[in-house]
Design a protein around this motif. Sequence first.
Motif, mmCIF file in Angstrom:
data_model
loop_
_atom_site.group_PDB
_atom_site.id
_atom_site.type_symbol
_atom_site.label_atom_id
_atom_site.label_comp_id
_atom_site.label_asym_id
_atom_site.label_seq_id
_atom_site.Cartn_x
_atom_site.Cartn_y
_atom_site.Cartn_z
ATOM 1 N N HIS A 1 25.063 31.467 54.620
ATOM 2 C CA HIS A 1 24.248 30.074 55.095
ATOM 3 C C HIS A 1 23.145 30.413 56.231
ATOM 4 C CE1 HIS A 1 27.205 28.374 52.358
ATOM 5 N NE2 HIS A 1 26.524 27.339 52.335
ATOM 6 N N LYS A 2 23.891 31.201 57.202
ATOM 7 C CA LYS A 2 22.924 31.540 58.254
ATOM 8 C C LYS A 2 21.526 32.573 57.897
ATOM 9 C CE LYS A 2 23.135 33.392 63.045
ATOM 10 N NZ LYS A 2 24.030 33.979 64.129
ATOM 11 N N ARG A 3 21.978 33.437 57.019
ATOM 12 C CA ARG A 3 20.685 34.185 56.432
ATOM 13 C C ARG A 3 19.834 33.246 55.626
ATOM 14 N NH1 ARG A 3 21.904 38.749 52.216
ATOM 15 N NH2 ARG A 3 22.368 36.863 50.926
ATOM 16 N N MET B 1 23.104 43.326 56.159
ATOM 17 C CA MET B 1 23.899 44.414 56.262
ATOM 18 C C MET B 1 25.435 44.138 56.398
ATOM 19 S SD MET B 1 24.076 47.116 59.470
ATOM 20 C CE MET B 1 25.054 45.822 60.545
ATOM 21 N N LYS B 2 25.577 42.974 57.672
ATOM 22 C CA LYS B 2 26.985 42.464 57.600
ATOM 23 C C LYS B 2 27.607 41.748 56.210
ATOM 24 C CE LYS B 2 26.485 41.593 62.542
ATOM 25 N NZ LYS B 2 26.471 40.410 63.533
ATOM 26 N N ILE B 3 26.762 40.920 55.532
ATOM 27 C CA ILE B 3 27.199 40.443 54.238
ATOM 28 C C ILE B 3 27.599 41.562 53.346
ATOM 29 C CG2 ILE B 3 26.321 39.195 52.446
ATOM 30 C CD1 ILE B 3 24.513 37.434 54.235
ATOM 31 N N GLY C 1 22.415 38.677 46.442
ATOM 32 C CA GLY C 1 20.946 38.449 46.622
ATOM 33 C C GLY C 1 19.944 38.770 45.276
ATOM 34 N N HIS C 2 20.677 39.060 44.070
ATOM 35 C CA HIS C 2 20.026 39.274 42.853
ATOM 36 C C HIS C 2 21.002 38.871 41.679
ATOM 37 C CE1 HIS C 2 22.889 42.741 42.258
ATOM 38 N NE2 HIS C 2 22.731 43.087 43.524
ATOM 39 N N ARG C 3 20.285 38.843 40.641
ATOM 40 C CA ARG C 3 20.939 38.377 39.407
ATOM 41 C C ARG C 3 22.142 39.536 38.859
ATOM 42 N NH1 ARG C 3 15.784 36.544 38.658
ATOM 43 N NH2 ARG C 3 15.571 34.453 38.201
ATOM 44 N N PRO C 4 22.957 39.012 38.104
ATOM 45 C CA PRO C 4 24.207 40.103 37.610
ATOM 46 C C PRO C 4 23.369 40.860 36.871
ATOM 47 C CG PRO C 4 24.781 37.701 37.456
ATOM 48 C CD PRO C 4 23.408 37.617 37.886
ATOM 49 N N GLY C 5 23.809 42.124 37.303
ATOM 50 C CA GLY C 5 23.281 43.371 36.401
ATOM 51 C C GLY C 5 22.110 43.891 36.732
ATOM 52 N N ASP C 6 21.409 43.412 37.843
ATOM 53 C CA ASP C 6 20.266 43.839 38.462
ATOM 54 C C ASP C 6 20.325 44.636 39.771
ATOM 55 O OD1 ASP C 6 17.534 44.295 38.662
ATOM 56 O OD2 ASP C 6 16.973 42.312 39.423
ATOM 57 N N GLU C 7 21.277 45.310 39.712
ATOM 58 C CA GLU C 7 21.507 46.331 40.873
ATOM 59 C C GLU C 7 20.380 47.012 41.381
ATOM 60 O OE1 GLU C 7 24.265 47.010 43.973
ATOM 61 O OE2 GLU C 7 24.288 45.728 42.424
ATOM 62 N N ALA C 8 19.510 47.521 40.436
ATOM 63 C CA ALA C 8 18.443 48.223 40.901
ATOM 64 C C ALA C 8 17.523 47.534 41.881
ATOM 65 C CB ALA C 8 17.753 48.505 39.504
ATOM 66 N N ARG D 1 11.745 43.639 50.902
ATOM 67 C CA ARG D 1 12.352 44.580 51.557
ATOM 68 C C ARG D 1 13.791 44.608 51.780
ATOM 69 N NH1 ARG D 1 9.480 46.003 57.422
ATOM 70 N NH2 ARG D 1 10.641 47.849 56.672
ATOM 71 N N LEU D 2 14.171 43.414 51.635
ATOM 72 C CA LEU D 2 15.778 43.247 51.711
ATOM 73 C C LEU D 2 16.473 43.064 50.499
ATOM 74 C CD1 LEU D 2 15.770 40.117 54.340
ATOM 75 C CD2 LEU D 2 16.246 42.608 54.836
ATOM 76 N N GLY D 3 15.812 43.076 49.361
ATOM 77 C CA GLY D 3 16.427 43.275 47.836
ATOM 78 C C GLY D 3 16.820 41.805 47.634
ATOM 79 N N LEU D 4 16.279 40.673 48.174
ATOM 80 C CA LEU D 4 16.643 39.598 47.648
ATOM 81 C C LEU D 4 15.681 38.731 46.807
ATOM 82 C CD1 LEU D 4 17.777 38.308 51.371
ATOM 83 C CD2 LEU D 4 19.132 39.529 49.653
ATOM 84 N N GLU D 5 16.149 37.542 46.142
ATOM 85 C CA GLU D 5 15.386 36.924 45.451
ATOM 86 C C GLU D 5 15.302 35.401 46.023
ATOM 87 O OE1 GLU D 5 16.370 36.647 41.347
ATOM 88 O OE2 GLU D 5 16.640 38.797 41.115
ATOM 89 N N GLU D 6 14.374 34.716 45.775
ATOM 90 C CA GLU D 6 14.224 33.584 46.275
ATOM 91 C C GLU D 6 15.211 32.405 45.926
ATOM 92 O OE1 GLU D 6 10.714 30.159 47.096
ATOM 93 O OE2 GLU D 6 10.272 31.756 46.065
ATOM 94 N N SER D 7 15.742 32.509 44.827
ATOM 95 C CA SER D 7 16.841 31.683 44.287
ATOM 96 C C SER D 7 18.196 31.954 44.993
ATOM 97 C CB SER D 7 17.059 31.654 42.727
ATOM 98 O OG SER D 7 17.343 33.030 42.251
ATOM 99 N N ALA D 8 18.180 33.191 45.654
ATOM 100 C CA ALA D 8 19.588 33.370 46.417
ATOM 101 C C ALA D 8 19.593 32.603 47.517
ATOM 102 C CB ALA D 8 19.540 34.722 46.510
ATOM 103 N N ILE D 9 18.455 32.027 48.092
ATOM 104 C CA ILE D 9 18.628 31.283 49.443
ATOM 105 C C ILE D 9 18.121 29.766 49.424
ATOM 106 C CG2 ILE D 9 18.201 33.388 50.630
ATOM 107 C CD1 ILE D 9 15.240 32.312 51.094
ATOM 108 N N GLU D 10 17.956 29.340 48.040
ATOM 109 C CA GLU D 10 17.510 28.068 47.845
ATOM 110 C C GLU D 10 18.616 27.134 47.078
ATOM 111 O OE1 GLU D 10 14.749 26.737 48.960
ATOM 112 O OE2 GLU D 10 13.354 28.174 49.607
ATOM 113 N N GLY D 11 18.601 25.966 47.329
ATOM 114 C CA GLY D 11 19.490 25.010 46.709
ATOM 115 C C GLY D 11 20.674 25.245 47.296
ATOM 116 N N GLU D 12 21.640 24.742 46.446
ATOM 117 C CA GLU D 12 23.227 24.669 46.876
ATOM 118 C C GLU D 12 23.666 26.114 46.609
ATOM 119 O OE1 GLU D 12 27.604 22.155 45.797
ATOM 120 O OE2 GLU D 12 25.688 22.319 44.598
#
Length: 288
Positions: free
Chosen positions: A250-252, A223-225, A74-81, A273-284
């Motif tokens: 894909h379900k998330r 959490m499951k992922i 859900g985040h870019r490589p290296g952006d673990e924070a 709150r989930l630590g995700l970015e919008e690009s992680a769920i958009e597109g292919e």
Amino acid sequence: MSIAALLRGRIHKGLRDAIQSISSAPASSSFHTSIPAQASRRTIVARLTKKVNTSKRIERERFAANTKADPILGHRPGDEAKWLNCDLAKLLVSEKELQVAPVTRLDVDAHVKLPQHFQWGVGGSAELQHLLFDSLPSVSAQRVLRNKEVLNPNNHYLQHEMLKAQWNELRGTHMLARLVDLRNASAKGIAFENRRRCVEAFSAPGKPHDTGRTEVQAAILTMKIRNLYTHLQLKRKDIANRRSLRILVHKRAKLLKYLKRLDRERFETALGRLGLEESAIEGELIVY
């Protein structure tokens, strides 16, 4: 003139014509009759255009892989924070965290040492903890004393039995505190506690324990992922769980896209709150 001389003259003339045609041809062409040499200008342009487009596509894919958020993490490589600072990461409990926690000794004294993390849902209710570790031990000791009082009304005897009953109940309370410690739980027990925390934290303020809320479902899926991703880093040949990981990702994304259409503000809050970015769920979404 003989026939041989006539044939010799014609052969020489044919060779001279062939040499002249070769010398007059462009330098880039070669003297052969294969299909590439006979290709039309349209075919050559189409081939070169395809080559240029392929190189551009590869460059775009390489750039997207380095800049686009990972669909699993859900985040870019290296952006673990971004994950470590989100609300979901702070409330989840991992097996590694429980293993490094110090083990408390069974010292029977007046102060019951409660575990840091409870299992079986005990940690989510302060009333239940007060009932198990404060109210029930004293009630049980008084019940034992009441039975002894009927058999022997001697005050000295009753005082001795009361101390004995209190000590036994205190010892049982210490043992119960160790049993409900989350470190004694299996992987399913830890997952149950994490699901309970997700439901409690991501439910609506006026409607607690709302398991059908989109944010709650997205938190449980995240959490499951994360758990499956950690497992697959150790067991890379587990093809069945790799397919399960793709399904969960894909379900998330489907749930969060629905939330985006429903309420944009809730969607952006949930991503943070989930630590995700919008690009992680958009597109292919490509999950390797």
